[in-house]
Scaffold this motif. Structure first.
Motif, PDB file in Angstrom:
ATOM      1  N   HIS A 131       1.030  -1.421  -0.127  1.00 63.24           N
ATOM      2  CA  HIS A 131      -0.108  -0.083  -0.495  1.00 63.24           C
ATOM      3  C   HIS A 131       1.028   1.626  -0.261  1.00 63.24           C
ATOM      4  CE1 HIS A 131      -3.187  -2.298   0.774  1.00 63.24           C
ATOM      5  NE2 HIS A 131      -2.350  -2.847   2.324  1.00 63.24           N
ATOM      6  N   LEU A 132       1.721   1.219  -0.599  1.00 63.85           N
ATOM      7  CA  LEU A 132       2.666   2.001  -0.747  1.00 63.85           C
ATOM      8  C   LEU A 132       2.285   3.820  -1.184  1.00 63.85           C
ATOM      9  CD1 LEU A 132       5.758   2.291  -2.080  1.00 63.85           C
ATOM     10  CD2 LEU A 132       5.488   3.156  -4.412  1.00 63.85           C
ATOM     11  N   TYR A 133       3.269   4.847  -0.519  1.00 55.78           N
ATOM     12  CA  TYR A 133       3.000   6.315   0.076  1.00 55.78           C
ATOM     13  C   TYR A 133       0.979   6.359   1.160  1.00 55.78           C
ATOM     14  CZ  TYR A 133       5.806   6.808  -3.973  1.00 55.78           C
ATOM     15  OH  TYR A 133       7.091   6.302  -4.015  1.00 55.78           O
ATOM     16  N   GLY A 134       0.548   4.742   1.589  1.00 57.66           N
ATOM     17  CA  GLY A 134      -0.507   5.529   1.816  1.00 57.66           C
ATOM     18  C   GLY A 134      -1.739   5.131   1.318  1.00 57.66           C
ATOM     19  N   PRO A 183       8.982   5.305  12.981  1.00 58.74           N
ATOM     20  CA  PRO A 183       8.292   6.615  14.025  1.00 58.74           C
ATOM     21  C   PRO A 183       7.933   8.026  13.083  1.00 58.74           C
ATOM     22  CG  PRO A 183      10.470   6.698  14.861  1.00 58.74           C
ATOM     23  CD  PRO A 183      10.693   5.344  13.930  1.00 58.74           C
ATOM     24  N   GLY A 184       8.163   7.879  11.621  1.00 56.82           N
ATOM     25  CA  GLY A 184       8.122   9.118  10.728  1.00 56.82           C
ATOM     26  C   GLY A 184       6.791   8.269  10.197  1.00 56.82           C
ATOM     27  N   LYS A 185       5.611   7.006  10.667  1.00 55.38           N
ATOM     28  CA  LYS A 185       5.076   6.357   9.681  1.00 55.38           C
ATOM     29  C   LYS A 185       3.719   6.928  10.759  1.00 55.38           C
ATOM     30  CE  LYS A 185       7.158   3.254   8.212  1.00 55.38           C
ATOM     31  NZ  LYS A 185       7.044   3.265   6.380  1.00 55.38           N
ATOM     32  N   ASN A 186       2.797   6.943   9.886  1.00 56.69           N
ATOM     33  CA  ASN A 186       0.836   7.228  10.358  1.00 56.69           C
ATOM     34  C   ASN A 186       0.334   7.669  11.808  1.00 56.69           C
ATOM     35  OD1 ASN A 186       1.171   8.232   7.517  1.00 56.69           O
ATOM     36  ND2 ASN A 186      -0.842   8.280   7.699  1.00 56.69           N
ATOM     37  N   ASP A 248      -5.694  11.715  12.943  1.00 52.67           N
ATOM     38  CA  ASP A 248      -4.879  12.599  11.867  1.00 52.67           C
ATOM     39  C   ASP A 248      -4.324  11.890  10.242  1.00 52.67           C
ATOM     40  OD1 ASP A 248      -3.430  13.434  14.238  1.00 52.67           O
ATOM     41  OD2 ASP A 248      -1.654  11.762  15.170  1.00 52.67           O
ATOM     42  N   ASN A 249      -5.502  10.735  10.272  1.00 53.67           N
ATOM     43  CA  ASN A 249      -5.425  10.849   9.079  1.00 53.67           C
ATOM     44  C   ASN A 249      -6.328  11.804   7.894  1.00 53.67           C
ATOM     45  OD1 ASN A 249      -3.455   8.425   9.177  1.00 53.67           O
ATOM     46  ND2 ASN A 249      -5.078   6.854   9.302  1.00 53.67           N
ATOM     47  N   GLN A 250      -7.648  11.602   8.618  1.00 61.45           N
ATOM     48  CA  GLN A 250      -8.479  12.791   8.294  1.00 61.45           C
ATOM     49  C   GLN A 250      -7.522  13.863   7.847  1.00 61.45           C
ATOM     50  OE1 GLN A 250     -11.094  11.820   7.245  1.00 61.45           O
ATOM     51  NE2 GLN A 250     -11.355  13.301   6.431  1.00 61.45           N
ATOM     52  N   LYS A 251      -6.868  14.773   8.876  1.00 68.20           N
ATOM     53  CA  LYS A 251      -6.188  15.508   8.976  1.00 68.20           C
ATOM     54  C   LYS A 251      -4.824  15.872   7.195  1.00 68.20           C
ATOM     55  CE  LYS A 251      -4.927  20.421   9.484  1.00 68.20           C
ATOM     56  NZ  LYS A 251      -3.909  20.468  10.387  1.00 68.20           N
ATOM     57  N   ARG A 252      -4.887  14.883   7.566  1.00 67.89           N
ATOM     58  CA  ARG A 252      -3.937  14.267   6.299  1.00 67.89           C
ATOM     59  C   ARG A 252      -4.546  14.639   4.844  1.00 67.89           C
ATOM     60  NH1 ARG A 252       1.447  12.019   7.384  1.00 67.89           N
ATOM     61  NH2 ARG A 252       1.943  11.647   9.123  1.00 67.89           N
ATOM     62  N   ARG A 253      -5.597  13.860   4.873  1.00 70.51           N
ATOM     63  CA  ARG A 253      -6.663  14.094   3.591  1.00 70.51           C
ATOM     64  C   ARG A 253      -7.302  15.245   3.899  1.00 70.51           C
ATOM     65  NH1 ARG A 253      -9.167   8.767   6.430  1.00 70.51           N
ATOM     66  NH2 ARG A 253      -8.840   6.553   5.749  1.00 70.51           N
ATOM     67  N   LYS A 277     -10.882   7.437   0.880  1.00 73.35           N
ATOM     68  CA  LYS A 277     -10.581   6.466   2.318  1.00 73.35           C
ATOM     69  C   LYS A 277      -9.919   5.064   2.568  1.00 73.35           C
ATOM     70  CE  LYS A 277     -15.453   6.497   4.884  1.00 73.35           C
ATOM     71  NZ  LYS A 277     -16.591   5.769   6.053  1.00 73.35           N
ATOM     72  N   ALA A 278      -9.766   5.345   0.538  1.00 66.04           N
ATOM     73  CA  ALA A 278      -8.092   4.717   0.295  1.00 66.04           C
ATOM     74  C   ALA A 278      -6.850   4.966   0.159  1.00 66.04           C
ATOM     75  CB  ALA A 278      -8.827   3.998  -1.297  1.00 66.04           C
ATOM     76  N   HIS A 279      -6.695   6.036   0.972  1.00 63.19           N
ATOM     77  CA  HIS A 279      -5.426   7.092   0.874  1.00 63.19           C
ATOM     78  C   HIS A 279      -5.755   7.867   2.197  1.00 63.19           C
ATOM     79  CE1 HIS A 279      -1.724   7.952   0.014  1.00 63.19           C
ATOM     80  NE2 HIS A 279      -2.310   8.497  -1.755  1.00 63.19           N
ATOM     81  N   VAL A 280      -4.516   6.959   3.191  1.00 62.22           N
ATOM     82  CA  VAL A 280      -4.298   8.156   4.150  1.00 62.22           C
ATOM     83  C   VAL A 280      -2.946   8.724   4.352  1.00 62.22           C
ATOM     84  CG1 VAL A 280      -5.207   6.713   5.418  1.00 62.22           C
ATOM     85  CG2 VAL A 280      -2.754   6.012   4.968  1.00 62.22           C
ATOM     86  N   TRP A 281      -2.340   9.436   3.058  1.00 58.61           N
ATOM     87  CA  TRP A 281      -1.056  10.022   2.603  1.00 58.61           C
ATOM     88  C   TRP A 281      -0.272  10.247   3.681  1.00 58.61           C
ATOM     89  CZ3 TRP A 281      -2.448  12.123  -2.211  1.00 58.61           C
ATOM     90  CH2 TRP A 281      -3.272  11.571  -3.088  1.00 58.61           C
ATOM     91  N   HIS A 282       0.011   8.727   3.255  1.00 55.54           N
ATOM     92  CA  HIS A 282       1.660   8.691   3.653  1.00 55.54           C
ATOM     93  C   HIS A 282       2.653   9.519   3.991  1.00 55.54           C
ATOM     94  CE1 HIS A 282       4.939   7.179   6.657  1.00 55.54           C
ATOM     95  NE2 HIS A 282       5.425   6.580   5.102  1.00 55.54           N
ATOM     96  N   VAL A 283       2.886  10.057   2.375  1.00 58.26           N
ATOM     97  CA  VAL A 283       3.920  11.103   1.981  1.00 58.26           C
ATOM     98  C   VAL A 283       2.726  11.151   0.913  1.00 58.26           C
ATOM     99  CG1 VAL A 283       5.455  10.704   2.597  1.00 58.26           C
ATOM    100  CG2 VAL A 283       4.506   9.813   0.376  1.00 58.26           C
ATOM    101  N   PHE A 284       3.101  12.699   0.579  1.00 55.00           N
ATOM    102  CA  PHE A 284       2.273  13.324  -0.377  1.00 55.00           C
ATOM    103  C   PHE A 284       3.381  13.082  -1.258  1.00 55.00           C
ATOM    104  CE2 PHE A 284       0.954  16.661  -3.269  1.00 55.00           C
ATOM    105  CZ  PHE A 284      -0.671  16.810  -3.483  1.00 55.00           C
ATOM    106  N   ALA A 285       3.203  12.302  -2.615  1.00 54.62           N
ATOM    107  CA  ALA A 285       4.615  12.189  -3.256  1.00 54.62           C
ATOM    108  C   ALA A 285       3.960  12.987  -4.711  1.00 54.62           C
ATOM    109  CB  ALA A 285       4.568  10.919  -3.840  1.00 54.62           C
ATOM    110  N   VAL A 286       4.479  13.795  -5.105  1.00 58.85           N
ATOM    111  CA  VAL A 286       4.708  14.392  -6.048  1.00 58.85           C
ATOM    112  C   VAL A 286       5.635  14.128  -7.612  1.00 58.85           C
ATOM    113  CG1 VAL A 286       3.183  16.555  -5.734  1.00 58.85           C
ATOM    114  CG2 VAL A 286       6.022  16.664  -5.960  1.00 58.85           C
ATOM    115  N   ARG A 287       5.699  14.246  -8.812  1.00 61.33           N
ATOM    116  CA  ARG A 287       6.606  14.268  -9.750  1.00 61.33           C
ATOM    117  C   ARG A 287       6.702  15.210 -10.725  1.00 61.33           C
ATOM    118  NH1 ARG A 287       3.363  10.031 -12.174  1.00 61.33           N
ATOM    119  NH2 ARG A 287       4.043  11.338 -13.828  1.00 61.33           N
ATOM    120  N   THR A 288       8.121  15.358 -11.043  1.00 64.32           N
ATOM    121  CA  THR A 288       8.643  15.980 -11.973  1.00 64.32           C
ATOM    122  C   THR A 288       9.792  16.176 -12.448  1.00 64.32           C
ATOM    123  OG1 THR A 288       8.628  18.829 -12.214  1.00 64.32           O
ATOM    124  CG2 THR A 288       9.767  17.843 -10.143  1.00 64.32           C
TER     125      THR A 288
END
Length: 362
Positions: A131-134, A183-186, A248-253, A277-288
């Motif tokens: 479940h990559l990136y959350g 420590p850095g996990k949700n 906390d997950n809701q704040k991330r959303r 609801k499928a995403h808890v945004w462990h990280v917000f990963a963008v691409r460039t």
């Protein structure tokens, strides 16, 4: 400076409760395999919606123990996404089994279910989803394949605490799941920690024994086990923080939604989700395309970032036997991905500042 993740601020919210629980442990003088582990294991099992959970030393051990408990080893193959963190693959290799890499969906970054069946052979024993990136993997086709070919399904849920698929949380989408509480996990502890969740009582009992030197009762060793135990202090910390995970997950959303609505820079590809609801945004990963230039720009403007992950597993020195292979979708993701700050303690000012800085990038 907008920190990527302010762990001090995150954990200070629970300081009084954590201090109280740690004092109780110190007063008892019992630091392993005690009441705190049992309490957290039951509460985490209930949270995930499964019958059983058990704490282990870290997320890699959780996955390794699942594979070992199933008896998968030399000559066996386990399907795994090609763009995951290397721990998913190490868990397979450490058991002597062969990882079989499958490319991801470029939109979700999760394993592409449509590419799995062609990789199944008579040696295939399991499919490991990550479940990559959350974001929870879309499981329906994977369940169908597992039933058709009599395969086990294993979740690497290290980044997906609390994510849902069709009303079921991660940890309850497979035969067994491995979690990390880095420590850095949700849901993170104050050191290393992990857990296994399952509805399979036989597997649960075997993992409990394997993680404790192979012992079911003291000085009686059923298996050639290992030492992989979640200590009482970490279990207590996790039990405190578990109560706040959904909030906390809701704040991330909410932050993710704001980013996705307000970042308008055509040079930046924003992440997508098929269901909030499928995403808890462990990280917000963008691409460039020019990631290094973008990262330097953000650093120069006071924004900390991380790259999850700069090098795909098949290009790592640890797997030289794969270095000549090509997984173009994974390679594109790994060359362009960069993670922006997102956490439940970010202020509205920080969120707006980040949006403005990203939009000003040229």
């Amino acid at each position: 400076m907008i920190k990527f993740l302010d762990l001090e601020k995150i954990n200070n919210r629970f300081r009084v409760e954590i201090d109280t629980r740690i004092k109780t442990i110190l007063d008892k003088g019992w630091y392993l395999q005690g009441d705190e582990n049992k309490k957290f294991a039951q509460n985490f099992a209930d949270y995930c919606g499964v019958k059983h959970a058990w704490g282990v030393a870290n997320g890699l051990d959780a996955l390794t123990l699942i594979i070992r408990a199933y008896g998968f080893g030399a000559g066996d193959e386990i399907i795994v996404p090609s763009n995951t963190y290397i721990a998913s693959i190490l868990a397979i290799s450490q058991n002597g089994a062969t990882p079989v890499l499958v490319e991801p969906d470029i939109n979700t970054y999760n394993i592409n279910p449509d590419l799995i069946e062609e990789k199944i052979t008579p040696r295939t024993k399991a499919i490991m989803v990550v479940h990559l990136y959350g974001q929870a993997v879309q499981m329906e086709k994977i369940w169908q394949l597992a039933q058709k070919y009599k395969l086990k399904v294993i979740e690497d849920a290290a980044q997906g605490h609390g994510a849902e698929y069709r009303g079921r949380r991660t940890g309850n989408l497979s035969d067994a799941a491995g979690f990390s509480f880095y420590p850095g996990k949700n849901l993170g502890c104050l050191g290393d920690g992990g857990a296994v969740t399952t509805n399979d009582e036989e597997l649960y009992n075997k993992i409990k024994a394997l993680a404790n030197y192979g012992s079911d009762v003291k000085y009686h060793n059923l298996y050639k086990g290992v030492n992989s135990r979640l200590d009482e202090i970490q279990a207590a910390v996790l039990d405190v923080k578990l109560k706040y995970l959904d909030a906390d997950n809701q704040k991330r959303r909410q932050i993710s939604e704001y980013y996705r609505q307000n970042i308008k820079n055509p040079l930046i590809t924003l992440p997508q989700t098929y269901d909030e609801k499928a995403h808890v945004w462990h990280v917000f990963a963008v691409r460039t395309p020019e990631r290094e230039r973008f990262q330097k720009y953000l650093t120069d403007n006071g924004v900390q970032t991380l790259i999850h992950y700069p090098t795909p597993p098949h290009k790592q020195p640890a797997y030289t036997e794969w270095n000549t292979r090509s997984y173009p979708i994974s390679e594109k993701i790994h060359s362009e991905i960069i993670s922006l700050p997102i956490s439940p303690v970010m202020t509205d000012t920080e969120i707006q500042q980040l949006v403005d800085i990203v939009n000003a990038y040229k």
